[in-house]
Scaffold this motif. Sequence first.
Motif, PDB file in Angstrom:
ATOM      1  N   GLY A  82     -13.076  25.700 -21.894  1.00  0.00           N
ATOM      2  CA  GLY A  82     -12.561  26.889 -21.238  1.00  0.00           C
ATOM      3  C   GLY A  82     -11.958  26.669 -19.867  1.00  0.00           C
ATOM      4  N   MET A  83     -11.737  25.412 -19.500  1.00  0.00           N
ATOM      5  CA  MET A  83     -11.216  25.120 -18.164  1.00  0.00           C
ATOM      6  C   MET A  83     -10.141  24.037 -18.229  1.00  0.00           C
ATOM      7  SD  MET A  83     -14.714  25.074 -15.889  1.00  0.00           S
ATOM      8  CE  MET A  83     -15.609  24.035 -17.035  1.00  0.00           C
ATOM      9  N   PHE A 115      -6.656  17.371 -13.757  1.00  0.00           N
ATOM     10  CA  PHE A 115      -5.719  18.390 -13.283  1.00  0.00           C
ATOM     11  C   PHE A 115      -6.325  19.174 -12.123  1.00  0.00           C
ATOM     12  CE2 PHE A 115      -2.493  21.732 -13.720  1.00  0.00           C
ATOM     13  CZ  PHE A 115      -1.384  20.923 -13.860  1.00  0.00           C
ATOM     14  N   LYS A 116      -7.606  19.416 -12.182  1.00  0.00           N
ATOM     15  CA  LYS A 116      -8.289  20.082 -11.071  1.00  0.00           C
ATOM     16  C   LYS A 116      -8.206  19.220  -9.816  1.00  0.00           C
ATOM     17  CE  LYS A 116     -12.518  22.618  -9.995  1.00  0.00           C
ATOM     18  NZ  LYS A 116     -12.812  22.043  -8.679  1.00  0.00           N
ATOM     19  N   GLN A 117      -8.308  17.917  -9.972  1.00  0.00           N
ATOM     20  CA  GLN A 117      -8.181  17.015  -8.822  1.00  0.00           C
ATOM     21  C   GLN A 117      -6.775  17.105  -8.218  1.00  0.00           C
ATOM     22  OE1 GLN A 117     -10.676  14.956  -7.360  1.00  0.00           O
ATOM     23  NE2 GLN A 117      -9.064  14.991  -5.798  1.00  0.00           N
ATOM     24  N   PHE A 137       1.316  25.950 -19.125  1.00  0.00           N
ATOM     25  CA  PHE A 137       1.023  25.823 -20.555  1.00  0.00           C
ATOM     26  C   PHE A 137      -0.283  25.078 -20.721  1.00  0.00           C
ATOM     27  CE2 PHE A 137       3.600  22.204 -19.304  1.00  0.00           C
ATOM     28  CZ  PHE A 137       2.981  21.109 -19.902  1.00  0.00           C
ATOM     29  N   THR A 138      -0.943  25.322 -21.854  1.00  0.00           N
ATOM     30  CA  THR A 138      -2.208  24.647 -22.115  1.00  0.00           C
ATOM     31  C   THR A 138      -2.422  24.475 -23.616  1.00  0.00           C
ATOM     32  OG1 THR A 138      -4.604  24.667 -21.633  1.00  0.00           O
ATOM     33  CG2 THR A 138      -3.570  26.790 -22.130  1.00  0.00           C
ATOM     34  N   LEU A 180      -6.888  31.191 -22.050  1.00  0.00           N
ATOM     35  CA  LEU A 180      -6.409  32.121 -21.027  1.00  0.00           C
ATOM     36  C   LEU A 180      -6.984  31.761 -19.657  1.00  0.00           C
ATOM     37  CD1 LEU A 180      -4.817  34.636 -20.221  1.00  0.00           C
ATOM     38  CD2 LEU A 180      -6.831  36.014 -20.850  1.00  0.00           C
ATOM     39  N   ASN A 181      -8.225  31.312 -19.632  1.00  0.00           N
ATOM     40  CA  ASN A 181      -8.845  30.954 -18.351  1.00  0.00           C
ATOM     41  C   ASN A 181      -8.075  29.834 -17.659  1.00  0.00           C
ATOM     42  OD1 ASN A 181     -11.037  31.329 -16.445  1.00  0.00           O
ATOM     43  ND2 ASN A 181     -11.701  29.289 -17.051  1.00  0.00           N
ATOM     44  N   SER A 182      -7.564  28.884 -18.437  1.00  0.00           N
ATOM     45  CA  SER A 182      -6.783  27.795 -17.854  1.00  0.00           C
ATOM     46  C   SER A 182      -5.482  28.321 -17.255  1.00  0.00           C
ATOM     47  CB  SER A 182      -6.480  26.721 -18.902  1.00  0.00           C
ATOM     48  OG  SER A 182      -7.664  26.081 -19.321  1.00  0.00           O
TER      49      SER A 182
END
Length: 200
Positions: free
Chosen positions: A63-64, A69-71, A94-95, A105-107
């Motif tokens: 869900g994330m 990518f967060k980094q 896009f995911t 959707l959360n991403s």
Amino acid sequence: MLISVVYDSGYGHTARVARAVAEGAGEVVGADVKLIAVADGEMDWDTLEKSDAIIFGSPTYNGMISARFKQFFEDSTRRAWFDLKWRNKIAAGFTNSGAQHGDKLNSLVSMALFAAQHGMIWVGLDMMPGNSSSTGSESDLNRHGSWLGVMTQSNNDQSADITPMRSDLETACYLGKRVSLTASRFVGSRYTHNQSNKDS
């Protein structure tokens, strides 16, 4: 006009979507498209600063967005956010995930919020949901019914050569072209504005 597609991909599926996005963006006359994989090492911050649009892409894990990518998001705080170097750039996202929904959707919300924090202008998907009637099918574009960005799905037991399916890739291509067309309007407006200032 420079369009950058910044993405992460764990097993190649999201990379395939990124290429489809880039293909669509490149269909617009005057668009120079750069594919930038966060896994390749040091980020090309200069190119991102020069970009007229940045399209973000990440797999959805639990869900994330991915850890890499967060980094990248966190690194941008030091490189771009404090001076709002990306202000008024066009942004989109896009995911991809293994599950049909997978809380993708959360991403996309994470990407859109990140873009808002940078003062960017988010472009969603102006496409009605596909596969939403008795006559619909998985071959419909936007088969996941997303407006915030592109959602694609890849079967966990299939390689990136096989999945995501063609309709998902065509939806990604559509988003890339939409971003380029939107960016071209802003670039043209900026040129007209700058020219009128010189003439006055």
